[in-house]
Design a protein around this motif. Structure first.
Motif, PDB file in Angstrom:
ATOM      1  N   GLU A 230       0.838  -1.196   0.000  1.00  9.84           N
ATOM      2  CA  GLU A 230       0.000   0.000   0.000  1.00  9.84           C
ATOM      3  C   GLU A 230       0.881   1.258   0.000  1.00  9.84           C
ATOM      4  O   GLU A 230       1.928   1.291   0.659  1.00  9.84           O
ATOM      5  N   TYR A 231       0.410   2.291  -0.733  1.00  3.46           N
ATOM      6  CA  TYR A 231       1.116   3.570  -0.818  1.00  3.46           C
ATOM      7  C   TYR A 231       0.155   4.690  -0.463  1.00  3.46           C
ATOM      8  O   TYR A 231      -1.074   4.560  -0.620  1.00  3.46           O
ATOM      9  N   ASP A 232       0.725   5.810  -0.006  1.00  6.17           N
ATOM     10  CA  ASP A 232      -0.120   6.944   0.352  1.00  6.17           C
ATOM     11  C   ASP A 232      -0.591   7.714  -0.878  1.00  6.17           C
ATOM     12  O   ASP A 232      -1.531   8.507  -0.795  1.00  6.17           O
ATOM     13  N   ALA A 233       0.047   7.526  -1.999  1.00  2.00           N
ATOM     14  CA  ALA A 233      -0.355   8.166  -3.247  1.00  2.00           C
ATOM     15  C   ALA A 233       0.255   7.369  -4.396  1.00  2.00           C
ATOM     16  O   ALA A 233       1.143   6.540  -4.201  1.00  2.00           O
ATOM     17  N   ARG A 234      -0.240   7.637  -5.582  1.00  2.00           N
ATOM     18  CA  ARG A 234       0.342   6.973  -6.741  1.00  2.00           C
ATOM     19  C   ARG A 234       1.791   7.432  -6.912  1.00  2.00           C
ATOM     20  O   ARG A 234       2.068   8.623  -6.950  1.00  2.00           O
ATOM     21  N   LYS A 235       2.697   6.442  -6.969  1.00  4.62           N
ATOM     22  CA  LYS A 235       4.135   6.699  -7.032  1.00  4.62           C
ATOM     23  C   LYS A 235       4.611   7.473  -5.792  1.00  4.62           C
ATOM     24  O   LYS A 235       5.590   8.205  -5.858  1.00  4.62           O
ATOM     25  N   GLY A 236       3.891   7.278  -4.676  1.00  2.45           N
ATOM     26  CA  GLY A 236       4.259   7.989  -3.462  1.00  2.45           C
ATOM     27  C   GLY A 236       5.143   7.153  -2.561  1.00  2.45           C
ATOM     28  O   GLY A 236       6.034   6.438  -3.036  1.00  2.45           O
ATOM     29  N   THR A 237       4.888   7.205  -1.263  1.00  2.00           N
ATOM     30  CA  THR A 237       5.688   6.518  -0.261  1.00  2.00           C
ATOM     31  C   THR A 237       4.915   5.326   0.279  1.00  2.00           C
ATOM     32  O   THR A 237       3.703   5.428   0.523  1.00  2.00           O
ATOM     33  N   ALA A 238       5.622   4.215   0.457  1.00  2.00           N
ATOM     34  CA  ALA A 238       4.975   3.025   0.989  1.00  2.00           C
ATOM     35  C   ALA A 238       4.445   3.292   2.392  1.00  2.00           C
ATOM     36  O   ALA A 238       5.092   3.927   3.214  1.00  2.00           O
ATOM     37  N   VAL A 239       3.235   2.816   2.663  1.00  2.00           N
ATOM     38  CA  VAL A 239       2.603   3.030   3.963  1.00  2.00           C
ATOM     39  C   VAL A 239       3.267   2.129   5.000  1.00  2.00           C
ATOM     40  O   VAL A 239       3.435   0.932   4.757  1.00  2.00           O
ATOM     41  N   PRO A 240       3.663   2.647   6.171  1.00  2.00           N
ATOM     42  CA  PRO A 240       4.240   1.784   7.221  1.00  2.00           C
ATOM     43  C   PRO A 240       3.244   0.714   7.647  1.00  2.00           C
ATOM     44  O   PRO A 240       2.024   0.872   7.488  1.00  2.00           O
TER      45      PRO A 240
END
Length: 532
Positions: A230-240
């Motif tokens: 899971e990411y916080d946005a497209r091409k963003g940062t992986a969710v902890p």
């Protein structure tokens, strides 16, 4: 029908008691065997026992088994002829047997038969009144015992039948519940919406096929090596891990159509809308939550395509409209136009202005953002984030992962794409390294000044033929296919494309049975060079 085993059990218990009594008589009063009726009684019991074991009771009518307690009663009657022994208490065995398995008339008949043997064979010492008293005492005692046992046996059978009927009802109810559960499961699995039920401890209770396919889970719920991230946005940062959808749902957070970006195991972006709903639990105090995940990727893609198409059409319309309106304005400035031409040009100019306003409005509503340029990316942070996501799988496989080298190694690039490369390479290392194996990641500067990142393992490795085809689409080694290791054969090709897009180099070295080493090299540029 009385089962054969039950008949054997009753008779053997009775015979065992007789054998014990015979042993005691032999030890303390052997002269008793001088009485022929006592010997005849013991012999009759032994013969009856042997006959009981030999007769096929399952082929005979139910009442045939009544002959055994009656023969035992006759044998006990023989033994009562001994004046100094009181063996009449052994009549308890045949009476209880008759009361347990037969009706009350059989019990009364058995008592009458026992009374007759007492009169015929028992020692008749004493006055007639004493003899009559002994007879009546025996009849009353055995009658009370037989009636009591018979009533208890009837109640026991009634209770057993009631329990059996209730057991059958419970079994039918359980079958219906199981059938209904199976139908509900089929319906839930047929839904396109992903559903998962999670406890407050983060344990998954149930999931449907849509969730398994979306998040890369097997039918038992275990995460596959190529699990989604899971990411916080497209091409963003992986969710902890503690901020993932399931973790938040387990903590009781309320989510209503919240947008989550998922990068699945097949290398595709998925836009999700997540909602949570508390559910009733079997025990008070337990909290379970239903997570509803709707894949809206197709809707977003359709919307993006519509906007792109609208923007293209609008741009294509603006240029000719500008030319039309400009030339109309030039014509309107002329003084030599014939009669109705100025009015017609005015109509064309007004229509062109309205059309230009419409195109401008569409462009304002659907203007797209330009592609972002590469930014500074610390490869060490990317490696550690990827390693953290694979830590549970590595721990479960009893593998060892070490990250060594530079504490920071900054290049310019797309952090998401680089994370995709690292995830793919670590996934391969985990899949092809046996339990207890080692995976090493090293970062540093190469001899030519380029940033170098290497991932090595001591797994199965590849031979020269397989190594030469490692970047071919859909290529997988025969050993991996035979071992049932999951994969599509697309990961290495995608990784090479991403590395090349960063003007980097990817090199794979492998030896069969020794392991594999994948080396990535990227140019290290100054900020001015990137901005230029």
């Amino acid at each position: 029908m009385i089962r054969t085993v039950s008949i054997w059990r009753w008779q053997l218990v009775f015979t065992g008691s007789i054998v014990a009594i015979v042993v005691m008589i032999t030890a303390f009063k052997p002269q008793t065997f001088a009485n022929p009726l006592v010997v005849a009684g013991i012999a009759l019991i032994m013969v009856t026992t042997l006959g009981t074991l030999a007769v096929p009771w399952h082929r005979l009518p139910r009442t045939a088994a009544a002959a055994i307690p009656l023969l035992d009663a006759l044998a006990v009657g023989f033994t009562t002829n001994a004046p100094d022994l009181r063996l009449g208490f052994l009549w308890v065995f045949p009476v209880v047997w008759l009361a347990t398995y037969f009706t009350l008339p059989w019990v009364l008949g058995g008592i009458v038969f026992i009374s007759g043997t007492l009169v015929v064979f028992a020692d008749q010492n004493g006055t007639p009144a004493d003899v009559l008293l002994r007879l009546l005492t025996l009849v009353i005692t055995l009658g009370f015992l037989g009636v009591t046992v018979r009533i208890g046996a009837q109640r026991s059978r009634a209770a057993r039948r009631l329990l059996q009927r209730r057991s059958e009802q419970v079994n039918r109810a359980a079958e219906r519940a199981e059938t209904n559960q199976h139908r509900v499961t089929q319906v839930v699995d047929a839904l396109g919406v992903a559903l998962v039920v999670v406890t407050a401890e983060g344990r998954i209770l149930q999931m449907n096929d849509a969730y398994r396919a979306l998040y890369g889970r097997d039918r038992f719920g275990a995460a596959l090596p190529s699990a989604a991230v899971e990411y916080d946005a497209r091409k963003g940062t992986a969710v902890p891990l503690e901020q993932t959808t399931l973790s938040r749902a387990a903590r009781g957070e309320s989510l209503q159509s919240e947008r989550v970006w998922l990068f699945d195991g097949e290398g595709r972006w998925r836009a999700l809308e997540v909602s949570t709903q508390p559910m009733a639990s079997a025990r008070e105090g337990d909290r379970i939550t239903l997570v509803v995940i709707d894949d809206v990727t197709a809707l977003l893609e359709a919307e993006e395509e519509r906007r792109a198409l609208t923007a293209v059409v609008s741009h294509e319309l603006r240029n000719p409209l500008t030319a039309i309106i400009g030339h109309v304005d030039l014509l309107r400035e002329r003084d030599d136009l014939p009669g109705r031409v100025p009015a017609q040009l005015e109509i064309i100019a007004n229509a062109g202005d309205r059309m230009q306003d419409l195109v401008t409005s569409i462009l304002d509503q659907n203007g797209g953002a330009a592609q972002e340029p590469f930014e500074p990316v610390d490869l060490r942070e990317v490696v550690e984030a990827s390693a953290a996501s694979y830590a549970p799988l590595i721990s479960g496989n009893r593998q060892e992962l070490t990250v060594e080298g530079a504490d920071g190694l900054v290049i310019y690039g797309d952090a998401f794409r680089l994370r995709q490369v690292l995830d793919n390479l670590l996934s391969n290392a985990v899949k092809y390294t046996p339990a207890g194996g080692r995976i090493e990641v090293s970062l540093g500067a190469a001899a030519d000044g380029q940033a170098e990142l290497a991932i090595s393992d001591n797994g199965a490795g590849m031979g020269p033929d397989d190594l030469s085809r490692v970047f071919e689409p859909y290529f997988r080694t025969e050993s991996a296919v035979r071992a049932g290791i999951g994969g599509t054969g697309l990961g290495m090709g995608i990784a090479r494309e991403i590395v090349v897009a960063h003007e980097g180099i990817i090199d794979v070295a492998s030896e069969l049975g020794v392991g594999t080493r994948v080396t990535l090299r990227f140019p290290q540029r100054r900020v001015k060079e990137v901005q230029a």
